[in-house]
Scaffold this motif. Sequence first.
Motif, PDB file in Angstrom:
ATOM      1  N   ILE A   9     -13.698   5.000   5.821  1.00 44.08           N
ATOM      2  CA  ILE A   9     -12.810   4.059   5.132  1.00 44.08           C
ATOM      3  C   ILE A   9     -13.481   2.697   5.020  1.00 44.08           C
ATOM      4  O   ILE A   9     -13.427   2.039   3.967  1.00 44.08           O
ATOM      5  N   ASP A  10     -14.115   2.251   6.096  1.00 41.03           N
ATOM      6  CA  ASP A  10     -14.834   0.966   6.057  1.00 41.03           C
ATOM      7  C   ASP A  10     -15.965   1.015   5.028  1.00 41.03           C
ATOM      8  O   ASP A  10     -16.210   0.035   4.310  1.00 41.03           O
ATOM      9  N   LYS A  11     -16.662   2.154   4.967  1.00 34.87           N
ATOM     10  CA  LYS A  11     -17.750   2.303   4.002  1.00 34.87           C
ATOM     11  C   LYS A  11     -17.212   2.206   2.575  1.00 34.87           C
ATOM     12  O   LYS A  11     -17.805   1.537   1.710  1.00 34.87           O
ATOM     13  N   ALA A  12     -16.083   2.865   2.320  1.00 38.02           N
ATOM     14  CA  ALA A  12     -15.490   2.837   0.985  1.00 38.02           C
ATOM     15  C   ALA A  12     -15.030   1.428   0.610  1.00 38.02           C
ATOM     16  O   ALA A  12     -15.166   1.002  -0.537  1.00 38.02           O
ATOM     17  N   ALA A  58      -5.787  -1.983  -8.886  1.00 33.57           N
ATOM     18  CA  ALA A  58      -4.884  -3.137  -8.869  1.00 33.57           C
ATOM     19  C   ALA A  58      -4.587  -3.613  -7.454  1.00 33.57           C
ATOM     20  O   ALA A  58      -4.068  -4.706  -7.252  1.00 33.57           O
ATOM     21  N   LYS A  59      -4.925  -2.790  -6.464  1.00 32.34           N
ATOM     22  CA  LYS A  59      -4.658  -3.145  -5.074  1.00 32.34           C
ATOM     23  C   LYS A  59      -5.922  -3.718  -4.437  1.00 32.34           C
ATOM     24  O   LYS A  59      -7.037  -3.408  -4.871  1.00 32.34           O
ATOM     25  N   PRO A  60      -5.762  -4.551  -3.415  1.00 29.87           N
ATOM     26  CA  PRO A  60      -6.932  -5.152  -2.746  1.00 29.87           C
ATOM     27  C   PRO A  60      -7.857  -4.065  -2.194  1.00 29.87           C
ATOM     28  O   PRO A  60      -7.396  -3.051  -1.672  1.00 29.87           O
ATOM     29  N   ARG A  61      -9.142  -4.282  -2.327  1.00 31.80           N
ATOM     30  CA  ARG A  61     -10.094  -3.292  -1.809  1.00 31.80           C
ATOM     31  C   ARG A  61     -10.405  -3.625  -0.361  1.00 31.80           C
ATOM     32  O   ARG A  61     -11.474  -4.147  -0.021  1.00 31.80           O
ATOM     33  N   THR A  62      -9.462  -3.332   0.474  1.00 28.55           N
ATOM     34  CA  THR A  62      -9.604  -3.569   1.909  1.00 28.55           C
ATOM     35  C   THR A  62      -9.440  -2.248   2.641  1.00 28.55           C
ATOM     36  O   THR A  62      -8.888  -1.279   2.100  1.00 28.55           O
ATOM     37  N   ALA A  63      -9.913  -2.212   3.868  1.00 28.53           N
ATOM     38  CA  ALA A  63      -9.795  -0.985   4.660  1.00 28.53           C
ATOM     39  C   ALA A  63      -8.330  -0.594   4.836  1.00 28.53           C
ATOM     40  O   ALA A  63      -7.969   0.584   4.755  1.00 28.53           O
ATOM     41  N   ASP A  64      -7.461  -1.571   5.061  1.00 31.07           N
ATOM     42  CA  ASP A  64      -6.033  -1.275   5.256  1.00 31.07           C
ATOM     43  C   ASP A  64      -5.413  -0.694   3.993  1.00 31.07           C
ATOM     44  O   ASP A  64      -4.614   0.250   4.054  1.00 31.07           O
ATOM     45  N   SER A  65      -5.782  -1.247   2.840  1.00 30.91           N
ATOM     46  CA  SER A  65      -5.232  -0.754   1.582  1.00 30.91           C
ATOM     47  C   SER A  65      -5.692   0.670   1.301  1.00 30.91           C
ATOM     48  O   SER A  65      -4.892   1.544   0.933  1.00 30.91           O
ATOM     49  N   LEU A  66      -6.983   0.932   1.486  1.00 33.29           N
ATOM     50  CA  LEU A  66      -7.512   2.276   1.253  1.00 33.29           C
ATOM     51  C   LEU A  66      -6.939   3.276   2.250  1.00 33.29           C
ATOM     52  O   LEU A  66      -6.683   4.430   1.915  1.00 33.29           O
ATOM     53  N   ARG A  67      -6.736   2.820   3.471  1.00 32.62           N
ATOM     54  CA  ARG A  67      -6.169   3.688   4.506  1.00 32.62           C
ATOM     55  C   ARG A  67      -4.751   4.123   4.113  1.00 32.62           C
ATOM     56  O   ARG A  67      -4.382   5.287   4.278  1.00 32.62           O
ATOM     57  N   ASP A  68      -3.964   3.194   3.595  1.00 29.10           N
ATOM     58  CA  ASP A  68      -2.601   3.526   3.180  1.00 29.10           C
ATOM     59  C   ASP A  68      -2.600   4.524   2.027  1.00 29.10           C
ATOM     60  O   ASP A  68      -1.756   5.428   1.974  1.00 29.10           O
ATOM     61  N   GLN A  69      -3.537   4.346   1.096  1.00 30.55           N
ATOM     62  CA  GLN A  69      -3.619   5.275  -0.035  1.00 30.55           C
ATOM     63  C   GLN A  69      -4.053   6.665   0.430  1.00 30.55           C
ATOM     64  O   GLN A  69      -3.536   7.685  -0.030  1.00 30.55           O
ATOM     65  N   LEU A  70      -4.980   6.702   1.366  1.00 32.80           N
ATOM     66  CA  LEU A  70      -5.486   7.971   1.880  1.00 32.80           C
ATOM     67  C   LEU A  70      -4.450   8.686   2.737  1.00 32.80           C
ATOM     68  O   LEU A  70      -4.385   9.924   2.750  1.00 32.80           O
ATOM     69  N   ARG A  71      -3.628   7.920   3.411  1.00 37.93           N
ATOM     70  CA  ARG A  71      -2.609   8.507   4.293  1.00 37.93           C
ATOM     71  C   ARG A  71      -1.700   9.470   3.525  1.00 37.93           C
ATOM     72  O   ARG A  71      -1.388  10.567   4.001  1.00 37.93           O
ATOM     73  N   THR A  72      -1.285   9.087   2.330  1.00 38.17           N
ATOM     74  CA  THR A  72      -0.394   9.930   1.538  1.00 38.17           C
ATOM     75  C   THR A  72      -1.050  11.261   1.183  1.00 38.17           C
ATOM     76  O   THR A  72      -0.422  12.323   1.269  1.00 38.17           O
ATOM     77  N   LYS A  73      -2.317  11.218   0.795  1.00 36.99           N
ATOM     78  CA  LYS A  73      -3.017  12.443   0.418  1.00 36.99           C
ATOM     79  C   LYS A  73      -3.254  13.359   1.618  1.00 36.99           C
ATOM     80  O   LYS A  73      -3.118  14.584   1.518  1.00 36.99           O
ATOM     81  N   LYS A  85       1.467  13.033  13.246  1.00 33.96           N
ATOM     82  CA  LYS A  85       0.506  12.814  14.316  1.00 33.96           C
ATOM     83  C   LYS A  85      -0.894  13.218  13.870  1.00 33.96           C
ATOM     84  O   LYS A  85      -1.877  12.500  14.117  1.00 33.96           O
ATOM     85  N   ALA A  86      -1.000  14.375  13.194  1.00 29.64           N
ATOM     86  CA  ALA A  86      -2.299  14.846  12.719  1.00 29.64           C
ATOM     87  C   ALA A  86      -2.845  13.917  11.632  1.00 29.64           C
ATOM     88  O   ALA A  86      -4.058  13.675  11.556  1.00 29.64           O
ATOM     89  N   THR A  87      -1.969  13.379  10.812  1.00 22.31           N
ATOM     90  CA  THR A  87      -2.396  12.454   9.752  1.00 22.31           C
ATOM     91  C   THR A  87      -2.983  11.183  10.350  1.00 22.31           C
ATOM     92  O   THR A  87      -4.053  10.716   9.929  1.00 22.31           O
ATOM     93  N   GLU A  88      -2.317  10.619  11.338  1.00 22.48           N
ATOM     94  CA  GLU A  88      -2.816   9.390  11.965  1.00 22.48           C
ATOM     95  C   GLU A  88      -4.112   9.637  12.723  1.00 22.48           C
ATOM     96  O   GLU A  88      -5.010   8.789  12.729  1.00 22.48           O
ATOM     97  N   GLU A  89      -4.218  10.797  13.345  1.00 24.68           N
ATOM     98  CA  GLU A  89      -5.465  11.148  14.044  1.00 24.68           C
ATOM     99  C   GLU A  89      -6.600  11.287  13.034  1.00 24.68           C
ATOM    100  O   GLU A  89      -7.748  10.882  13.302  1.00 24.68           O
ATOM    101  N   SER A  90      -6.302  11.842  11.866  1.00 22.99           N
ATOM    102  CA  SER A  90      -7.305  11.982  10.814  1.00 22.99           C
ATOM    103  C   SER A  90      -7.796  10.623  10.343  1.00 22.99           C
ATOM    104  O   SER A  90      -9.002  10.400  10.169  1.00 22.99           O
ATOM    105  N   LEU A  91      -6.871   9.699  10.133  1.00 25.42           N
ATOM    106  CA  LEU A  91      -7.243   8.355   9.685  1.00 25.42           C
ATOM    107  C   LEU A  91      -8.113   7.654  10.722  1.00 25.42           C
ATOM    108  O   LEU A  91      -9.048   6.931  10.387  1.00 25.42           O
ATOM    109  N   LYS A  92      -7.820   7.900  11.992  1.00 23.11           N
ATOM    110  CA  LYS A  92      -8.624   7.320  13.061  1.00 23.11           C
ATOM    111  C   LYS A  92     -10.045   7.898  13.023  1.00 23.11           C
ATOM    112  O   LYS A  92     -11.031   7.171  13.167  1.00 23.11           O
TER     113      LYS A  92
END
Length: 279
Positions: free
Chosen positions: A104-107, A59-74, A91-98
Amino acid sequence: MVTISSFLSAYSTTSATSTARTSAATTSPAATTAASEKASPTTRSSGAAGAIKLEFDQAKPRTADSLRDQLRTKLDDVLGGIYKDKDQRAKATEESLKSLSSQIDKAASSKDVKGVEIRVGSVSTNYGSSSSVRSIGIEVGLVRDKKVSSSDTTVLDYQGKTVGLSAGEVASGLAKGAYSTTGQLPADASSAGSAALEKARTALTKVQQTSDALKAFRNGDSGPLDELRAQMQGGKSSASAATQSVSSDPTAALMSRDPKVRQQMLSQMMANHYGQFVR
């Protein structure tokens, strides 16, 4: 994050952070082989035991930002098992997302990617033929057609940085989440570093001797324990000599006849071991 397996073998834990191995080290050149680099991708079925699963919200836009937000919680949930401090975890979570930006772009651009699976595994770094160090590895893989491919998998350390495995090393370790790579100790290691290495090797030897003696004692053979106690006390039988040995040497404390002294040292050693993961 690195721990010593010889110690852990004597005092088992169930935490993923307790898997580690360090043995006597020798400097030896190490490099990834061409065969490893050119290895074909491997796959495993999704739904692995212990994996943290994320199914993208359609239901959410399939964008890198949207997927990044979903992944951040996990990712925050996974790292919560390592960090007690919220700021360190964030800090470790944000470094992981980076580190996962390309994944994330591939997904975001691949509609057949339905989600992500995250597993806590291990990464063994081998230094020559006689030394290896095992540390935590956080495996993040994209899910396609209910499968995870090594070509869609990135392995991070507990700080969120990429471990730097080759494609072949990821392919080899994907099935069990146990990865292996090679490293090289600096040729110009300082004398202080060499001294520290020798000290660590001596400590490991003592711990292994203690482990073997305790195992024999539990099996009804007190000989190795008595021999080790005599060795640690230098042949002295006085209470003062035993007390001095116990207070100055963790191994001697583990050999003490006083169960309270042994329990106190075990608690202290385990507290020091786990404390490194939250500092």
